[in-house]
Scaffold this motif. Sequence first.
Motif, PDB file in Angstrom:
ATOM      1  N   ILE A 191      15.586  -5.407   3.771  1.00 21.86           N
ATOM      2  CA  ILE A 191      14.028  -5.107   3.529  1.00 21.86           C
ATOM      3  C   ILE A 191      13.401  -4.704   2.535  1.00 21.86           C
ATOM      4  O   ILE A 191      14.179  -3.958   1.637  1.00 21.86           O
ATOM      5  CB  ILE A 191      13.327  -4.599   4.921  1.00 21.86           C
ATOM      6  CG1 ILE A 191      14.059  -3.179   5.057  1.00 21.86           C
ATOM      7  CG2 ILE A 191      13.966  -5.236   6.307  1.00 21.86           C
ATOM      8  CD1 ILE A 191      13.430  -2.561   6.170  1.00 21.86           C
ATOM      9  N   ASP A 192      12.292  -4.611   2.263  1.00 21.06           N
ATOM     10  CA  ASP A 192      11.295  -4.068   1.328  1.00 21.06           C
ATOM     11  C   ASP A 192      12.132  -2.630   0.921  1.00 21.06           C
ATOM     12  O   ASP A 192      12.134  -1.837   1.556  1.00 21.06           O
ATOM     13  CB  ASP A 192       9.891  -3.526   1.781  1.00 21.06           C
ATOM     14  CG  ASP A 192       8.933  -3.201   0.701  1.00 21.06           C
ATOM     15  OD1 ASP A 192       9.487  -2.721  -0.374  1.00 21.06           O
ATOM     16  OD2 ASP A 192       7.912  -3.826   0.893  1.00 21.06           O
ATOM     17  N   GLY A 193      12.383  -2.527  -0.576  1.00 19.23           N
ATOM     18  CA  GLY A 193      13.064  -1.543  -1.108  1.00 19.23           C
ATOM     19  C   GLY A 193      12.135  -0.339  -0.943  1.00 19.23           C
ATOM     20  O   GLY A 193      12.726   0.835  -1.218  1.00 19.23           O
ATOM     21  N   GLY A 194      10.839  -0.554  -0.923  1.00 24.15           N
ATOM     22  CA  GLY A 194       9.968   0.539  -0.983  1.00 24.15           C
ATOM     23  C   GLY A 194       9.908   1.368   0.116  1.00 24.15           C
ATOM     24  O   GLY A 194       9.408   2.510   0.160  1.00 24.15           O
ATOM     25  N   THR A 195      10.714   0.727   1.298  1.00 21.49           N
ATOM     26  CA  THR A 195      10.811   1.741   2.314  1.00 21.49           C
ATOM     27  C   THR A 195      11.402   2.928   2.135  1.00 21.49           C
ATOM     28  O   THR A 195      11.283   4.007   2.835  1.00 21.49           O
ATOM     29  CB  THR A 195      11.309   0.827   3.661  1.00 21.49           C
ATOM     30  OG1 THR A 195      12.710   0.371   3.282  1.00 21.49           O
ATOM     31  CG2 THR A 195      10.352  -0.181   3.921  1.00 21.49           C
ATOM     32  N   VAL A 196      12.358   2.904   1.490  1.00 20.97           N
ATOM     33  CA  VAL A 196      13.351   3.888   1.108  1.00 20.97           C
ATOM     34  C   VAL A 196      12.875   4.729  -0.293  1.00 20.97           C
ATOM     35  O   VAL A 196      13.083   5.838  -0.563  1.00 20.97           O
ATOM     36  CB  VAL A 196      14.860   3.967   1.194  1.00 20.97           C
ATOM     37  CG1 VAL A 196      15.209   3.496   2.508  1.00 20.97           C
ATOM     38  CG2 VAL A 196      15.036   2.853   0.286  1.00 20.97           C
ATOM     39  N   ASN A 197      12.368   3.759  -1.373  1.00 21.48           N
ATOM     40  CA  ASN A 197      11.963   4.566  -2.744  1.00 21.48           C
ATOM     41  C   ASN A 197      11.271   3.533  -3.376  1.00 21.48           C
ATOM     42  O   ASN A 197      11.642   2.526  -3.946  1.00 21.48           O
ATOM     43  CB  ASN A 197      13.476   4.832  -3.386  1.00 21.48           C
ATOM     44  CG  ASN A 197      13.293   5.523  -4.504  1.00 21.48           C
ATOM     45  OD1 ASN A 197      11.993   5.758  -5.047  1.00 21.48           O
ATOM     46  ND2 ASN A 197      14.285   6.113  -5.247  1.00 21.48           N
ATOM     47  N   ASN A 198       9.958   3.783  -3.236  1.00 22.00           N
ATOM     48  CA  ASN A 198       9.013   2.722  -3.817  1.00 22.00           C
ATOM     49  C   ASN A 198       8.802   2.785  -5.376  1.00 22.00           C
ATOM     50  O   ASN A 198       8.586   1.806  -6.260  1.00 22.00           O
ATOM     51  CB  ASN A 198       7.781   2.774  -3.248  1.00 22.00           C
ATOM     52  CG  ASN A 198       6.918   1.449  -3.418  1.00 22.00           C
ATOM     53  OD1 ASN A 198       7.051   0.262  -3.145  1.00 22.00           O
ATOM     54  ND2 ASN A 198       5.706   1.708  -4.085  1.00 22.00           N
TER      55      ASN A 198
END
Length: 337
Positions: A191-198
């Motif tokens: 899923i969206d990489g921003g969920t752990v490090n945007n």
Amino acid sequence: MAKGAYEAGVLDVIASRDDIQVTRIVAASAGALNAAYFAYAIRNGTERDGARTLIELWRNHASFSDVFSWQLSTTVDGTGLSSTEKLRELLRSRITSGRISGARPISLRILVSPLDGIDPGANNALANIDDPADAKQERIARTTHEHVCDFDAHDFDSDATTNVLINAAVASSSFPGAFVPVEVPGVGRCIDGGTVNNTPVKWALGGPIGDELDAIFVVAPTVEYNLTSTRDLRGIGLMDHVLTMLIDERLYRDLRETDQVNEQLAALEREITDPDTLKRVKKALGWQTMRQIKVISIRPSEPLEGNAFSGFRHAGYRDQYIDVGRETAKRALASWP
């Protein structure tokens, strides 16, 4: 997500500067879509045209109907409201694979978030860690949900490798709940990489390219200092604020750590003037690859209007984000270099 239009405005200014050479791009979420195309433009030596294309895409092809394709089956089973096919088609329609003479080098790192987690040792970027202390720390860790997909200019040479790159960018931008997870070969559903490090600042460093950087430009659509009342926030507004909190907190910690390292290295270099002695001390501390590096934040002075999805509904928001990105970049880079 729609605030990725802000990044397009920033890239338009960066591309217009002859004194700025971009050698590595690290991105997550909607930024991964921008990064994939901008890396392609750099490889072709067409950054200015590439930045203008990104702005055109955000202005004219970023409405809900352009980006989302509602699916009954995935909505019913709860995996996501939309597939990611339209995102994939937007990128693929603008990127032409094939070898070219005089291709310029570019390093592209895209962050994805594996739902099942992965062994840190399976991460290519982590495998290249030179610092013994960091390597030991990663070996101790059991699971990480942060994976870096590494690409370079040659990944645009064929349809097969280009599709892998585009797939990673689409996976990184698959906002949970809105889009179905994307399968990344060798990594799993992501899923969206921003969920752990945007805003993955630390991944700009490392390897020959990271060791040669003069500066890191941190591009984020959130303000550096914002103490506003949240008493009246409800629904999607509250969710958007929580997401912003998570993004800003990680970015704050990364930037604080960078500042601290720069200060420690500066103090060390002031105290130890002999190069050989300094080298031995840094090796003993596990700092042999560390050096001071300038970090320039390109972030708006006031919060952007709307939430993460407002721009998909109203083109006026996207135009505003682009304009703010341009103006912010001009101010931030006014004294560069």
